[in-house]
Every structure is written in structure tokens, then in C-alpha cells.
Design a protein around this motif. Structure first.
Motif, short mmCIF file in Angstrom:
data_model
loop_
_atom_site.label_atom_id
_atom_site.label_comp_id
_atom_site.label_asym_id
_atom_site.label_seq_id
_atom_site.Cartn_x
_atom_site.Cartn_y
_atom_site.Cartn_z
N ASN A 47 59.26 46.80 -47.90
CA ASN A 47 59.95 45.51 -47.97
C ASN A 47 58.97 44.42 -48.38
N SER A 72 60.50 41.42 -49.39
CA SER A 72 61.39 40.25 -49.41
C SER A 72 60.79 39.16 -48.52
N LYS A 73 61.38 37.99 -48.57
CA LYS A 73 60.88 36.88 -47.75
C LYS A 73 60.98 37.20 -46.26
N SER A 74 61.88 38.08 -45.89
CA SER A 74 62.01 38.44 -44.47
C SER A 74 60.85 39.28 -43.97
N SER A 75 60.04 39.83 -44.89
CA SER A 75 58.91 40.66 -44.47
C SER A 75 57.73 39.84 -43.98
N ARG A 97 54.57 40.12 -47.43
CA ARG A 97 54.89 39.56 -48.74
C ARG A 97 53.77 38.65 -49.23
N CYS A 129 62.91 46.86 -51.16
CA CYS A 129 63.56 45.59 -50.88
C CYS A 129 62.70 44.44 -51.40
N LYS A 130 63.26 43.66 -52.32
CA LYS A 130 62.54 42.52 -52.90
C LYS A 130 63.50 41.37 -53.08
N GLU A 131 62.98 40.24 -53.49
CA GLU A 131 63.81 39.09 -53.82
C GLU A 131 64.31 39.23 -55.26
N ASP A 179 61.82 38.46 -58.03
CA ASP A 179 60.58 39.24 -58.11
C ASP A 179 60.63 40.24 -59.26
N GLU A 214 61.90 48.17 -57.89
CA GLU A 214 62.68 48.28 -56.65
C GLU A 214 63.59 49.50 -56.68
N LYS A 237 66.38 50.35 -54.16
CA LYS A 237 67.12 49.92 -52.97
C LYS A 237 67.53 51.10 -52.12
#
Length: 160
Positions: free
Chosen positions: A10, A12-15, A19, A42-44, A47, A51, A53
Motif C-alpha cells: 500500500n 496510498s495516502k492512508s499508508s 508512502r 494500492c496507490k492513489e 500516482d 498497481e 489491485k
């Protein structure tokens, strides 16, 4: 010069910190004319990373395995994180193709983290993760304390 493939579950910003660190590392390598690719599940949307998914447990996705198999042998695999299929399959392919790989746990093996769900993590450590860590060319710690704890856990001579 070897190409560097960063494999993580991951980015993504949640990582969070993964990140930030991984993007800075990737940008620095590219700016120094070193080929670098980030491979993730998982990416934005913005980005420009590769990926694959996955909404399955363990981020399981056979397409990442197929992709990693196509990469040339003049490479280094840099595994970010320790608990998903991405790191497992990357380490298996690296071993078969004699590609050096390093593991950056990003704090995921700190004692206080291992104390959360100790049975599940203990089983995973014994059945899968110990082999990944043992065969790694280098274990890369983010902080001096993480380096010390990695050495205590693994006795890996190349914990840096």
C-alpha cells in the motif's frame, strides 16, 4: 547499474509514513539516474506506479507474481513491509532468480507491534517470515532502535 523494484502492499495516502519514505526514496533514485519502479496493490489515482489491485486477504493477487517473473535478473528487489503476499512472492522469485533483495519492515517487527495478535504473528513469523528475513541480502531499519530490535529478532548479520 541495477534497476530497483520497490514492492509494497500500500502506497496510498492512508499508508502514512511508508508512502512518504518510499516516494522520497524513489524520487531520489530517479533524480540520480537510477531506474526505480514502485509495485503495489494500492496507490492513489494520480500516482504513476505499477498497481495490481487486490481486495483479497493477504493482498493476494496472482498478477503481481506474473509481473515480477518478467523482470530481468539485473535488479534489486526492495521489499517494504513484511506481512503480505507481495513481499512473500517477491522474495520467492528473488531467490529463484538469484536477485538480491532487501527488506525494510517500517517498524512492523517492533516488539510492541509483535505483541498485538501474538499468536497470528508468531505463526506467520515461523512459517513464512523467518525464511524471508533469513535469506534477505540486507535488513534495512529506519531508526537505530529498529536496527537493534531487528538484530535481536533475527540475528541477521546485515541488519542496517
Amino acid at each position: 547499474m541495477k534497476d530497483i523494484y520497490h514492492i509494497t502492499e500500500n502506497i496510498s495516502k492512508s499508508s502514512g509514513g511508508v508512502r512518504t519514505i518510499l516516494k522520497l526514496l524513489h524520487e531520489n533514485l530517479v533524480n540520480n539516474n537510477i531506474n526505480s519502479e514502485i509495485i503495489t496493490t494500492c496507490k492513489e489515482p494520480e500516482d504513476a506506479f505499477t498497481e495490481f489491485k487486490s481486495d483479497k486477504a493477504w493482498y493476494y493477487n496472482t498478477r503481481i507474481k506474473s509481473h515480477l517473473k518478467t523482470l530481468h535478473d539485473n535488479a534489486i528487489f526492495h521489499l517494504h513491509g513484511v506481512y503480505t503476499y507481495n513481499q512473500y512472492v517477491a522474495s520467492e522469485i528473488a531467490k529463484k532468480k538469484n536477485i538480491p533483495y532487501l527488506v525494510t519492515p517500517h517498524g512492523m517487527l517492533e516488539p510492541w507491534i509483535l505483541e498485538k495478535n501474538p499468536i497470528k504473528k508468531g505463526i506467520y513469523l515461523k512459517l513464512i517470515l523467518n525464511n524471508i528475513l533469513e535469506k534477505a541480502t540486507v535488513l534495512h531499519a529506519i531508526t537505530p532502535l529498529e536496527k537493534e530490535n531487528l538484530f535481536k529478532l533475527t540475528k541477521h548479520k546485515k541488519a542496517h
